[in-house]
Motif scaffolding. Structure first.
Motif, PDB file in Angstrom:
ATOM      1  N   ALA A  52     -13.536  -7.756  25.139  1.00  0.00           N
ATOM      2  CA  ALA A  52     -12.879  -6.812  24.226  1.00  0.00           C
ATOM      3  C   ALA A  52     -13.095  -7.255  22.781  1.00  0.00           C
ATOM      4  N   PRO A  53     -13.312  -6.294  21.891  1.00  0.00           N
ATOM      5  CA  PRO A  53     -13.416  -6.645  20.479  1.00  0.00           C
ATOM      6  C   PRO A  53     -12.113  -7.277  19.994  1.00  0.00           C
ATOM      7  N   ARG A  54     -12.223  -8.148  19.013  1.00  0.00           N
ATOM      8  CA  ARG A  54     -11.026  -8.807  18.486  1.00  0.00           C
ATOM      9  C   ARG A  54     -10.882  -8.465  17.007  1.00  0.00           C
ATOM     10  N   ASP A  55      -9.734  -7.935  16.676  1.00  0.00           N
ATOM     11  CA  ASP A  55      -9.361  -7.771  15.271  1.00  0.00           C
ATOM     12  C   ASP A  55      -8.016  -8.464  15.116  1.00  0.00           C
ATOM     13  N   SER A  56      -6.960  -7.815  15.560  1.00  0.00           N
ATOM     14  CA  SER A  56      -5.633  -8.453  15.510  1.00  0.00           C
ATOM     15  C   SER A  56      -5.345  -9.249  16.778  1.00  0.00           C
ATOM     16  N   GLY A  57      -6.064  -8.962  17.858  1.00  0.00           N
ATOM     17  CA  GLY A  57      -5.811  -9.596  19.141  1.00  0.00           C
ATOM     18  C   GLY A  57      -4.925  -8.761  20.047  1.00  0.00           C
ATOM     19  N   ASP A  58      -4.382  -7.661  19.502  1.00  0.00           N
ATOM     20  CA  ASP A  58      -3.497  -6.805  20.297  1.00  0.00           C
ATOM     21  C   ASP A  58      -4.208  -6.172  21.485  1.00  0.00           C
ATOM     22  N   LEU A  59      -5.448  -5.746  21.288  1.00  0.00           N
ATOM     23  CA  LEU A  59      -6.179  -5.094  22.369  1.00  0.00           C
ATOM     24  C   LEU A  59      -6.401  -6.069  23.521  1.00  0.00           C
ATOM     25  N   GLU A  60      -6.859  -7.253  23.222  1.00  0.00           N
ATOM     26  CA  GLU A  60      -7.095  -8.258  24.267  1.00  0.00           C
ATOM     27  C   GLU A  60      -5.834  -8.533  25.074  1.00  0.00           C
ATOM     28  N   SER A  61      -4.730  -8.753  24.384  1.00  0.00           N
ATOM     29  CA  SER A  61      -3.502  -9.116  25.086  1.00  0.00           C
ATOM     30  C   SER A  61      -2.897  -7.939  25.860  1.00  0.00           C
ATOM     31  N   SER A  62      -3.307  -6.721  25.547  1.00  0.00           N
ATOM     32  CA  SER A  62      -2.774  -5.553  26.248  1.00  0.00           C
ATOM     33  C   SER A  62      -3.521  -5.240  27.546  1.00  0.00           C
ATOM     34  N   ILE A  63      -4.667  -5.849  27.756  1.00  0.00           N
ATOM     35  CA  ILE A  63      -5.474  -5.557  28.944  1.00  0.00           C
ATOM     36  C   ILE A  63      -4.846  -6.237  30.157  1.00  0.00           C
ATOM     37  N   HIS A  64      -4.678  -5.465  31.207  1.00  0.00           N
ATOM     38  CA  HIS A  64      -4.082  -6.003  32.427  1.00  0.00           C
ATOM     39  C   HIS A  64      -4.636  -5.279  33.652  1.00  0.00           C
ATOM     40  N   ALA A  65      -4.581  -5.964  34.773  1.00  0.00           N
ATOM     41  CA  ALA A  65      -4.982  -5.379  36.052  1.00  0.00           C
ATOM     42  C   ALA A  65      -3.724  -4.992  36.820  1.00  0.00           C
ATOM     43  N   THR A  66      -3.812  -3.895  37.546  1.00  0.00           N
ATOM     44  CA  THR A  66      -2.701  -3.504  38.410  1.00  0.00           C
ATOM     45  C   THR A  66      -2.853  -4.205  39.756  1.00  0.00           C
ATOM     46  N   LEU A  67      -1.750  -4.385  40.435  1.00  0.00           N
ATOM     47  CA  LEU A  67      -1.808  -4.926  41.783  1.00  0.00           C
ATOM     48  C   LEU A  67      -2.475  -3.898  42.696  1.00  0.00           C
ATOM     49  N   PRO A  68      -3.245  -4.352  43.651  1.00  0.00           N
ATOM     50  CA  PRO A  68      -3.899  -3.410  44.569  1.00  0.00           C
ATOM     51  C   PRO A  68      -2.868  -2.647  45.410  1.00  0.00           C
ATOM     52  N   VAL A  69      -3.127  -1.374  45.632  1.00  0.00           N
ATOM     53  CA  VAL A  69      -2.278  -0.537  46.484  1.00  0.00           C
ATOM     54  C   VAL A  69      -3.173   0.259  47.428  1.00  0.00           C
ATOM     55  N   TRP A  70      -2.640   0.521  48.601  1.00  0.00           N
ATOM     56  CA  TRP A  70      -3.365   1.332  49.572  1.00  0.00           C
ATOM     57  C   TRP A  70      -3.108   2.802  49.286  1.00  0.00           C
ATOM     58  N   VAL A  71      -4.163   3.575  49.213  1.00  0.00           N
ATOM     59  CA  VAL A  71      -4.094   5.020  49.056  1.00  0.00           C
ATOM     60  C   VAL A  71      -4.861   5.594  50.245  1.00  0.00           C
ATOM     61  N   GLY A  72      -4.113   6.005  51.243  1.00  0.00           N
ATOM     62  CA  GLY A  72      -4.760   6.428  52.483  1.00  0.00           C
ATOM     63  C   GLY A  72      -5.417   5.228  53.139  1.00  0.00           C
ATOM     64  N   ASP A  73      -6.709   5.343  53.390  1.00  0.00           N
ATOM     65  CA  ASP A  73      -7.424   4.254  54.050  1.00  0.00           C
ATOM     66  C   ASP A  73      -8.278   3.430  53.086  1.00  0.00           C
ATOM     67  N   ARG A  74      -7.986   3.520  51.799  1.00  0.00           N
ATOM     68  CA  ARG A  74      -8.719   2.702  50.822  1.00  0.00           C
ATOM     69  C   ARG A  74      -7.727   1.962  49.930  1.00  0.00           C
ATOM     70  N   ILE A  75      -8.201   0.876  49.366  1.00  0.00           N
ATOM     71  CA  ILE A  75      -7.354   0.072  48.494  1.00  0.00           C
ATOM     72  C   ILE A  75      -7.857   0.230  47.061  1.00  0.00           C
ATOM     73  N   GLU A  76      -6.921   0.373  46.121  1.00  0.00           N
ATOM     74  CA  GLU A  76      -7.284   0.619  44.727  1.00  0.00           C
ATOM     75  C   GLU A  76      -6.560  -0.346  43.802  1.00  0.00           C
ATOM     76  N   SER A  77      -7.237  -0.688  42.732  1.00  0.00           N
ATOM     77  CA  SER A  77      -6.671  -1.460  41.644  1.00  0.00           C
ATOM     78  C   SER A  77      -7.352  -0.967  40.379  1.00  0.00           C
ATOM     79  N   SER A  78      -6.778  -1.247  39.242  1.00  0.00           N
ATOM     80  CA  SER A  78      -7.413  -0.828  37.996  1.00  0.00           C
ATOM     81  C   SER A  78      -7.193  -1.878  36.916  1.00  0.00           C
ATOM     82  N   VAL A  79      -8.048  -1.826  35.918  1.00  0.00           N
ATOM     83  CA  VAL A  79      -7.922  -2.677  34.738  1.00  0.00           C
ATOM     84  C   VAL A  79      -7.873  -1.745  33.550  1.00  0.00           C
ATOM     85  N   GLY A  80      -6.925  -1.965  32.662  1.00  0.00           N
ATOM     86  CA  GLY A  80      -6.811  -1.092  31.510  1.00  0.00           C
ATOM     87  C   GLY A  80      -5.855  -1.644  30.473  1.00  0.00           C
ATOM     88  N   SER A  81      -5.540  -0.800  29.524  1.00  0.00           N
ATOM     89  CA  SER A  81      -4.661  -1.153  28.416  1.00  0.00           C
ATOM     90  C   SER A  81      -3.669  -0.023  28.209  1.00  0.00           C
TER      91      SER A  81
END
Length: 162
Positions: A52-81
């Motif tokens: 992630a680009p760094r200016d104030s550092g807010d963007l970097e610290s806001s990035i997080h992954a979600t815990l995996p969850v089952w949706v039907g017969d597949r497992i999903e997770s995401s990374v975002g801000s």
């Protein structure tokens, strides 16, 4: 002559035990896949923060992954801000040339070069990649082999019982 046919006898002793073992294997596979997805999600989060680009550092610290969850017969997770500008920073086209930065009434001349600020340029490379735009996408692409390996290990643990 009377044709009595052939008699076959098929003994199903142990079938119930076999069915129980299959059910246990399915539960073990689900646990192993969940563990693998958590591991991979943390890796994708690490890469996204590093790229992630760094200016104030807010963007970097806001990035997080979600815990995996089952949706039907597949497992999903995401990374975002959760920052409203994160998507625009991720998708922003590269801007050629130099620009000044204005912060709190102070002008920093020639701070941005080709769309990247000085603090972004100073960030360490991650797996040979430089920080900048498309940071989440590039982190996922850079870790595709690890994803495949982690999921293969989940299957191996299930089948091998390790």
């Amino acid at each position: 002559m009377v044709n009595r046919g052939l008699n076959f006898n098929f003994d199903l002793d142990g079938l119930a035990d076999f069915e129980d073992k299959l059910k246990d294997m399915e539960k073990e596979f689900v646990r192993n896949v969940e563990t693998g997805m958590r591991e991979y999600s943390m890796l994708a989060e690490e890469g996204s923060r590093s790229l992630a680009p760094r200016d104030s550092g807010d963007l970097e610290s806001s990035i997080h992954a979600t815990l995996p969850v089952w949706v039907g017969d597949r497992i999903e997770s995401s990374v975002g801000s959760n920052l409203s500008y994160a998507l625009s920073v991720h998708e922003r086209p590269q801007v050629p040339g130099t620009r000044d930065k204005y912060d709190n009434g102070v002008k920093f001349e020639r701070y941005y070069l080709n769309g990247k600020g000085r603090r972004t340029f100073r960030k360490a490379n991650w797996r040979g990649l430089k920080a900048g735009r498309k940071f989440i996408e590039r982190a996922v692409v850079a870790t595709e082999e690890e994803y495949e390996q982690i999921m293969a290990e989940a299957l191996e643990k299930t089948l091998g019982g390790n």
